[in-house]
Design a protein around this motif. Structure first.
Motif, PDB file in Angstrom:
ATOM      1  N   LEU A  22       1.262  15.906  -5.811  1.00  0.00           N
ATOM      2  CA  LEU A  22       1.312  15.182  -7.012  1.00  0.00           C
ATOM      3  C   LEU A  22       0.061  15.621  -8.012  1.00  0.00           C
ATOM      4  CD1 LEU A  22       1.685  11.413  -6.212  1.00  0.00           C
ATOM      5  CD2 LEU A  22       3.488  13.176  -6.350  1.00  0.00           C
ATOM      6  N   SER A  23       0.748  15.964  -9.319  1.00  0.00           N
ATOM      7  CA  SER A  23      -0.338  16.487 -10.335  1.00  0.00           C
ATOM      8  C   SER A  23      -1.235  15.375 -10.527  1.00  0.00           C
ATOM      9  CB  SER A  23       0.449  17.104 -11.604  1.00  0.00           C
ATOM     10  OG  SER A  23       1.049  15.815 -12.183  1.00  0.00           O
ATOM     11  N   ASP A  24      -2.198  15.805 -11.097  1.00  0.00           N
ATOM     12  CA  ASP A  24      -3.136  14.808 -11.596  1.00  0.00           C
ATOM     13  C   ASP A  24      -2.706  13.625 -12.873  1.00  0.00           C
ATOM     14  OD1 ASP A  24      -5.135  15.972 -10.339  1.00  0.00           O
ATOM     15  OD2 ASP A  24      -6.610  16.627 -12.175  1.00  0.00           O
ATOM     16  N   ARG A  25      -1.583  13.995 -13.478  1.00  0.00           N
ATOM     17  CA  ARG A  25      -0.966  13.044 -14.237  1.00  0.00           C
ATOM     18  C   ARG A  25      -0.193  12.104 -13.403  1.00  0.00           C
ATOM     19  NH1 ARG A  25       0.567  11.539 -19.436  1.00  0.00           N
ATOM     20  NH2 ARG A  25       1.758   9.443 -19.175  1.00  0.00           N
ATOM     21  N   GLU A  26       0.635  12.667 -12.458  1.00  0.00           N
ATOM     22  CA  GLU A  26       1.360  11.922 -11.518  1.00  0.00           C
ATOM     23  C   GLU A  26       0.519  10.935 -10.696  1.00  0.00           C
ATOM     24  OE1 GLU A  26       5.198  14.631 -10.727  1.00  0.00           O
ATOM     25  OE2 GLU A  26       3.391  15.166  -9.678  1.00  0.00           O
ATOM     26  N   LEU A  27      -0.572  11.491 -10.299  1.00  0.00           N
ATOM     27  CA  LEU A  27      -1.713  10.445  -9.513  1.00  0.00           C
ATOM     28  C   LEU A  27      -2.141   9.278 -10.302  1.00  0.00           C
ATOM     29  CD1 LEU A  27      -3.977  13.061  -7.739  1.00  0.00           C
ATOM     30  CD2 LEU A  27      -2.320  11.570  -6.632  1.00  0.00           C
ATOM     31  N   SER A  50       1.017  -1.199   0.026  1.00  0.00           N
ATOM     32  CA  SER A  50      -0.137   0.119  -0.080  1.00  0.00           C
ATOM     33  C   SER A  50       0.833   1.263  -0.061  1.00  0.00           C
ATOM     34  CB  SER A  50      -0.964   0.113   1.146  1.00  0.00           C
ATOM     35  OG  SER A  50      -0.284   0.052   2.275  1.00  0.00           O
ATOM     36  N   PHE A  51       0.561   2.129  -0.724  1.00  0.00           N
ATOM     37  CA  PHE A  51       1.088   3.612  -0.592  1.00  0.00           C
ATOM     38  C   PHE A  51       0.366   4.809  -0.633  1.00  0.00           C
ATOM     39  CE2 PHE A  51       0.684   2.825  -5.266  1.00  0.00           C
ATOM     40  CZ  PHE A  51       1.116   1.474  -5.288  1.00  0.00           C
ATOM     41  N   LYS A  52       0.727   5.929  -0.163  1.00  0.00           N
ATOM     42  CA  LYS A  52      -0.152   6.872   0.035  1.00  0.00           C
ATOM     43  C   LYS A  52       0.508   8.200  -0.734  1.00  0.00           C
ATOM     44  CE  LYS A  52      -1.534  10.198   3.592  1.00  0.00           C
ATOM     45  NZ  LYS A  52      -1.286  10.610   5.271  1.00  0.00           N
ATOM     46  N   VAL A  53      -0.433   8.945  -1.496  1.00  0.00           N
ATOM     47  CA  VAL A  53      -0.310  10.019  -2.399  1.00  0.00           C
ATOM     48  C   VAL A  53      -0.914  11.288  -1.746  1.00  0.00           C
ATOM     49  CG1 VAL A  53       0.060   8.760  -4.224  1.00  0.00           C
ATOM     50  CG2 VAL A  53      -2.293   9.372  -3.773  1.00  0.00           C
ATOM     51  N   PHE A  54      -0.313  12.338  -1.869  1.00  0.00           N
ATOM     52  CA  PHE A  54      -1.013  13.550  -1.539  1.00  0.00           C
ATOM     53  C   PHE A  54      -1.699  14.517  -2.715  1.00  0.00           C
ATOM     54  CE2 PHE A  54       1.452  11.884   1.932  1.00  0.00           C
ATOM     55  CZ  PHE A  54       1.033  12.508   3.140  1.00  0.00           C
ATOM     56  N   MET A  55      -2.682  15.242  -2.427  1.00  0.00           N
ATOM     57  CA  MET A  55      -3.108  16.189  -3.141  1.00  0.00           C
ATOM     58  C   MET A  55      -2.778  17.656  -2.620  1.00  0.00           C
ATOM     59  SD  MET A  55      -6.564  14.044  -4.297  1.00  0.00           S
ATOM     60  CE  MET A  55      -6.966  15.101  -5.771  1.00  0.00           C
ATOM     61  N   THR A  56      -2.055  17.690  -1.567  1.00  0.00           N
ATOM     62  CA  THR A  56      -1.656  18.958  -1.190  1.00  0.00           C
ATOM     63  C   THR A  56      -0.342  18.896  -0.450  1.00  0.00           C
ATOM     64  OG1 THR A  56      -2.637  20.694   0.284  1.00  0.00           O
ATOM     65  CG2 THR A  56      -2.900  18.622   1.170  1.00  0.00           C
ATOM     66  N   TYR A  57       0.113  19.940   0.137  1.00  0.00           N
ATOM     67  CA  TYR A  57       1.302  20.226   0.815  1.00  0.00           C
ATOM     68  C   TYR A  57       2.535  20.361  -0.378  1.00  0.00           C
ATOM     69  CZ  TYR A  57      -0.453  18.365   4.981  1.00  0.00           C
ATOM     70  OH  TYR A  57      -1.386  17.962   6.094  1.00  0.00           O
ATOM     71  N   ASP A  58       3.178  21.569  -0.298  1.00  0.00           N
ATOM     72  CA  ASP A  58       4.337  21.999  -1.172  1.00  0.00           C
ATOM     73  C   ASP A  58       5.208  20.848  -1.519  1.00  0.00           C
ATOM     74  OD1 ASP A  58       3.401  24.573  -1.003  1.00  0.00           O
ATOM     75  OD2 ASP A  58       4.701  25.366   0.248  1.00  0.00           O
ATOM     76  N   ASP A  59       5.637  20.215  -0.637  1.00  0.00           N
ATOM     77  CA  ASP A  59       6.876  19.440  -1.074  1.00  0.00           C
ATOM     78  C   ASP A  59       6.185  17.692  -1.035  1.00  0.00           C
ATOM     79  OD1 ASP A  59       5.893  18.777   1.672  1.00  0.00           O
ATOM     80  OD2 ASP A  59       7.945  18.644   2.499  1.00  0.00           O
ATOM     81  N   MET A  60       4.820  17.501  -1.288  1.00  0.00           N
ATOM     82  CA  MET A  60       4.365  16.316  -1.435  1.00  0.00           C
ATOM     83  C   MET A  60       3.320  16.019  -2.496  1.00  0.00           C
ATOM     84  SD  MET A  60       3.723  14.778   2.509  1.00  0.00           S
ATOM     85  CE  MET A  60       5.167  14.097   3.508  1.00  0.00           C
TER      86      MET A  60
END
Length: 531
Positions: A227-232, A215-225
């Motif tokens: 990811l763009s929609d394409r990266e997601l 499992s892994f987590k992705v962030f849709m906020t925070y300057d250093d975390m």
């Protein structure tokens, strides 16, 4: 041999000498000595030493392989499906017997009047995680897992964070080094993906999933975390190919920046404006967007720390369309509100987390959703910082603006007592719901079942003995964490974990840790996402 089985029929505690054994069994010492030596040669007993040549000391537990290491007697066992009065027999760290009388044991625990629950699994905690220059997280693996055990938890799943420009594999190895020899309870790792390069997506991430990081987590906020929609979409595609589960922090980055910029321009910099900068609208929008992207790729997702009615509506909308969207909520959304961030001076900084606690109407909506089955897991999102500390909640930058207050609150020790008291005792959820939300569903969702998450033959003996009548006022000294405060100070709860066992070993009892750091082991996991 059968006459040797009941250890309680023999004098002298857990060991005897051959002369006393011969006397007890009314035989001569010479054939008894020969029998002892023969059984020792077959590995059925251990001769520990001798006071004289004729008086070897015998380890009775080793002699009888059917004797239990531990029996928990007289309690009420609760699983996600059943409640039953029975004893629990434990050997070699596993549950090997359930019944009215599980037989002789080297040690017994009297659980009369107590609930015997699966140890809590907190699948969303942050320990010793980089948060930015000048900010220090208050818990490493030692204090964080002691706090977990104090709250009746036996497994935690923190996050191995990949910093931008860093190899994901290197991040995992560095996190293992932080955990090595420090944990009191068992643990696994989620991954945090902040830099999904071709090498990470094509090589490192697939290999790590196969190694048990499913499992892994992705962030849709925070300057250093963020990811763009394409990266997601790229990360979601790897999850689909590798049968992994993606956890999503759903808050809109640009919307939050827009709101925060406007508030600061108006001089509104107190902690209370953290909540104003992150209204439910930005969580609703991001939740909907994450669902849409997951639908494009064709994967399930887990929306973590859902805070209120707007995000819940999006999740329920998706499910009505036949999409698989899992959801998690946390104690802060059940017992805190945005008003807590508006306490005098800098006190509100103690409650700054993301998403922030909402108003009373959204709090009620979260309770309705929890009782109605909308949430699969209930986690703490334990993310601890010290309050009175320049590297914590009241550092110089944090005093100047809510934007610099470290995001997160401690809660791993309070999670279970809060849900039991506010949920089970007040009739909002059943005991079976409680077990599912705090243990069983976590194990199923994150690839730990059936080893973890239930009380069943063959499962690890991870158990919380629970006093359902004990009344406790939550205070800082009961939390055993590294933070210097608890956001739940003064909350009265009914129901309390009195003893915590990890793989059959009592690790917390009588208000203190009773096992050494390093008892906890790392758990590679199977495929995530199944309930």
């Amino acid at each position: 041999m059968s006459r040797l089985t009941p250890t309680r029929a023999l004098p002298g505690g857990s060991s005897v000498v051959e002369g006393r054994l011969a006397e007890q069994l009314r035989g001569s010492r010479t054939p008894m000595r020969e029998a002892i030596l023969r059984l020792a040669a077959e590995g059925l007993l251990v001769i520990q030493g001798s006071g004289t040549a004729e008086a070897p000391t015998i380890d009775l537990k080793a002699r009888n392989p059917m004797t239990l290491d531990l029996a928990i007697r007289g309690g009420t066992v609760v699983t996600a499906a059943d409640t039953m009065r029975c004893d629990v027999g434990i050997r070699d760290g596993r549950i090997v017997a359930l019944g009215e009388d599980v037989g002789p044991a080297a040690r017994s625990i009297d659980a009369a009047g107590l609930l015997v629950l699966p140890g809590g699994i907190d699948s969303h905690v942050h320990l010793d995680q980089f948060q930015g220059e000048g900010i220090v997280m208050a818990d490493g693996f030692r204090s964080g897992t002691v706090s977990a055990a104090a709250g009746g938890n036996t497994t935690v799943i923190p996050f191995a964070l990949q910093r931008r420009g860093e190899s994901l594999r290197a991040a995992v190895e560095a996190y293992h080094a932080k955990a090595q020899g420090e944990a009191l309870v068992d643990y696994a790792f989620h991954l945090i993906i902040t830099d999904p390069t071709p090498g990470v997506l094509g090589q490192e991430l697939p290999a790590l999933v196969k190694d048990g990081y499913s499992s892994f987590k992705v962030f849709m906020t925070y300057d250093d975390m963020v990811l763009s929609d394409r990266e997601l979409l790229d990360v979601f595609a790897v999850a689909k190919a590798e049968n992994a589960l993606v956890m999503v922090h759903a808050e809109g980055f640009d919307s939050i920046r827009f709101m925060a910029d406007g508030l600061e321009a108006e001089g509104k910099t107190a902690p209370a404006f953290h909540a104003a900068a992150r209204p439910e609208t930005v969580e609703r929008e991001a939740t909907h967007r994450a669902i849409a992207l997951a639908e494009l790729v064709g994967i399930p997702i887990m929306v973590v720390h859902v805070s209120g009615r707007d995000a819940i509506e999006q999740i329920e909308w998706a499910r009505r369309r036949g999409l698989t969207v899992h959801a998690e909520t946390c104690p802060q959304y059940l017992v805190l509100t945005a008003g807590d961030l508006d306490r005098p001076g800098t006190e509100g900084a103690k409650f700054v987390c993301s998403p922030p606690p909402r108003d009373a109407a959204s709090q009620a909506a979260v309770w309705r959703a929890l009782a109605g089955g909308a949430f699969q897991t209930f986690s703490s999102d334990h993310c601890p910082f010290r309050y009175d500390d320049p590297a914590g909640k009241t550092g110089p930058a944090a005093r100047a603006s809510f934007r610099a207050v470290p995001n997160g609150i401690p809660g791993v020790a309070a999670r279970l007592p809060i849900l039991f008291s506010e949920g089970v005792v007040k009739g909002r959820i059943t005991l079976q719901d409680f077990v599912a939300l705090t243990a069983t569903n976590h194990a199923r969702m994150y690839g730990l079942y059936p080893r973890k998450g239930s009380i069943a033959i063959g499962a690890d003996a991870d158990i919380a003995l629970w006093d359902p009548e004990r009344r406790v006022t939550l205070t800082q000294d009961l939390m055993h964490h590294g933070s210097d405060y608890t956001p739940y100070e003064g909350l009265e709860v009914t129901g309390w974990p009195v003893t915590t066992l990890v793989r059959g070993r009592v690790v917390f009892d009588g208000g203190r840790a009773t096992a050494e750091a390093g008892h906890g082991i790392f758990l590679p996991r199977g495929a995530s996402g199944g309930l």
